[in-house]
Design an enzyme around this catalytic site. Sequence first.
Site, PDB file in Angstrom:
ATOM      1  N   CYS A   1       0.795  -1.239   0.000  1.00  0.00           N
ATOM      2  CA  CYS A   1       0.000   0.000   0.000  1.00  0.00           C
ATOM      3  C   CYS A   1       0.822   1.282   0.000  1.00  0.00           C
ATOM      4  O   CYS A   1       0.744   2.070  -0.940  1.00  0.00           O
ATOM      5  CB  CYS A   1      -0.944  -0.015   1.188  1.00  0.00           C
ATOM      6  SG  CYS A   1      -1.973  -1.489   1.197  1.00  0.00           S
TER       7      CYS A   1
HETATM    8  C1  UGA Z   1      -1.512   0.464   5.510  1.00  0.00           C
HETATM    9  C2  UGA Z   1      -2.352   1.430   6.369  1.00  0.00           C
HETATM   10  O1  UGA Z   1      -1.836   1.439   7.708  1.00  0.00           O
HETATM   11  C3  UGA Z   1      -3.810   1.005   6.379  1.00  0.00           C
HETATM   12  O2  UGA Z   1      -4.581   1.968   7.109  1.00  0.00           O
HETATM   13  C4  UGA Z   1      -4.321   0.933   4.942  1.00  0.00           C
HETATM   14  O3  UGA Z   1      -5.656   0.495   4.874  1.00  0.00           O
HETATM   15  C5  UGA Z   1      -3.464  -0.054   4.154  1.00  0.00           C
HETATM   16  O4  UGA Z   1      -2.081   0.400   4.193  1.00  0.00           O
HETATM   17  C6  UGA Z   1      -3.971  -0.082   2.740  1.00  0.00           C
HETATM   18  O5  UGA Z   1      -3.844   0.929   2.030  1.00  0.00           O
HETATM   19  O6  UGA Z   1      -4.634  -1.063   2.361  1.00  0.00           O
HETATM   20  P1  UGA Z   1      -0.412  -1.947   5.879  1.00  0.00           P
HETATM   21  O7  UGA Z   1       0.234  -1.742   4.548  1.00  0.00           O
HETATM   22  O8  UGA Z   1      -1.070  -3.248   6.194  1.00  0.00           O
HETATM   23  O9  UGA Z   1      -1.541  -0.823   6.123  1.00  0.00           O
HETATM   24  O10 UGA Z   1       0.728  -1.780   6.953  1.00  0.00           O
HETATM   25  P2  UGA Z   1       1.139  -0.774   8.126  1.00  0.00           P
HETATM   26  O11 UGA Z   1       0.838  -1.384   9.432  1.00  0.00           O
HETATM   27  O12 UGA Z   1       0.611   0.565   7.862  1.00  0.00           O
HETATM   28  O13 UGA Z   1       2.737  -0.788   7.934  1.00  0.00           O
HETATM   29  C7  UGA Z   1       3.339  -0.357   6.713  1.00  0.00           C
HETATM   30  C8  UGA Z   1       4.837  -0.376   6.816  1.00  0.00           C
HETATM   31  O14 UGA Z   1       5.287   0.675   7.651  1.00  0.00           O
HETATM   32  C9  UGA Z   1       5.449  -1.640   7.391  1.00  0.00           C
HETATM   33  O15 UGA Z   1       6.556  -2.022   6.592  1.00  0.00           O
HETATM   34  C10 UGA Z   1       5.890  -1.258   8.783  1.00  0.00           C
HETATM   35  O16 UGA Z   1       7.016  -1.994   9.203  1.00  0.00           O
HETATM   36  C11 UGA Z   1       6.258   0.202   8.577  1.00  0.00           C
HETATM   37  N1  UGA Z   1       6.153   1.020   9.793  1.00  0.00           N
HETATM   38  C12 UGA Z   1       4.961   1.186  10.414  1.00  0.00           C
HETATM   39  C13 UGA Z   1       7.285   1.669  10.283  1.00  0.00           C
HETATM   40  O17 UGA Z   1       8.386   1.544   9.716  1.00  0.00           O
HETATM   41  N2  UGA Z   1       7.169   2.460  11.392  1.00  0.00           N
HETATM   42  C14 UGA Z   1       5.991   2.639  12.011  1.00  0.00           C
HETATM   43  O18 UGA Z   1       5.945   3.392  13.015  1.00  0.00           O
HETATM   44  C15 UGA Z   1       4.853   1.988  11.532  1.00  0.00           C
END
Ligand code: UGA
Length: 423
Positions: free
Chosen positions: A263
Amino acid sequence: MRISIVGGGYVGLVSATCFADLGHSVILIDIDEDKVDAINCGKPPIYEKCLMELLSSHVGRDLRATSDYGSLVSSDLTLICVGTPPLPDGSADLSIIESASALIGCALKEKETYHVVAVKSTVPPGTTQNLVMPTVLKHSGKNASKIGFVMNPEFLREGLAVQDFMNPDRIVIGSSNELASDTVESAYRGIDAPIVRTGLIAAEMIKYASNAFLATKISFSNEIGNVCKKLGIDVYEVMKGVGLDHRINPYFLNAGLGFGGSCFPKDVSALIHLAERMNVNPVLLRSVIEVNEQQPMKIVEILLKRVEDIKDKRIAVLGLAFKNDTDDVRESRSVLVIMALVSRGALVAAYDPKANVSMRVILPEIEYCESASQALTDADAVLVLTEWSEFGDLDKEFDLMRSRVIIDGRRVLSCKDAEGICW
Ligand code: UGA
């Protein structure tokens, strides 16, 4: 209500299962027969916490999968949940949205009563109005008084999708048609969340802007983290102090290897592309991507400082999924790190609690281990690349290493001598 869902990927399958749990009768339509068979046997084709249990309790009762679009005629509301993968130039590929809209239109030819089509897929602003609506209407031979259109974005996080569906921060319903909006709102009856009603295009933009903002928070923390590392201070301590300001909040400020997944990288790139097409220079969004591309190389630089020549050295890699609690490796930062290690002649021994199988498809040349201990045995260094909680319990397992070079890309380890990527 009778709901049909087109697309049995993670958004479609989770939404179908959760709508069934809210008491609706759900038909899930996917062109992939194997996926349809697996779902009808109660086996989700993806790993998602709580999904298997919830799916088994509804499948064959109030939830059924099929590859026949014709069956959507018996529903009142159709949700489009198909993929919008990136094209090589970063823009969104809308061909699946278009073909699904055409098939929905053809099926709706047979429908006598009012129907609502809602787009859940993440689509560039304007898509529902300029592509979905005319395609469905053309193929159905009906006018807009017979079919209502809504944009209802999803905000589910992989790994927590069921929990997020049932406890959303908000439900966004974009439409200029009140009856269609009311239909979608009633599908969520039973869920306690603020409803945000907007126009179609604004709803599409809310989704892109939300993902872009979250991605910006992460790249911001990483840039601050890189400076903190030089100053010898702890970026997690800094971000705790920053995040307690309620105007900022503490979430998505965890510095580390950067963001991956299907995403954030795709949606930020699509927004950049859209801005450029509108003659707006997306300076900030381009930097968000640039920080994210550079960040995985920081952990390789730290490794090369600690172990000068990694050629023929055994480097353990813990974590392959793009984040914890998923087997998804799409755009995982681990891919970039492992490729950099392999290109320098390192012997990579990798372990992930869920994603060994999916990573093997992309990187077949490295060793896959059954446990962290196996990967750590005789390793010259270890890199932790995904925030799996089980890595936090590792302790005496590090004694299995040939030399104790431990580098943490996700602030997940509890051992004292781990060096952080930006702390
Ligand atoms: C993300 C959004 O959080 C959702 O709200 C959205 O619906 C979704 O994309 C989508 O568009 O369908 P997702 O891709 O499942 O969800 O994952 P996240 O939990 O957001 O994490 C994304 C990335 O960011 C991961 O690689 C995680 O390791 C990284 N991350 C997250 C960080 O490096 N630091 C943080 O503080 C949080």
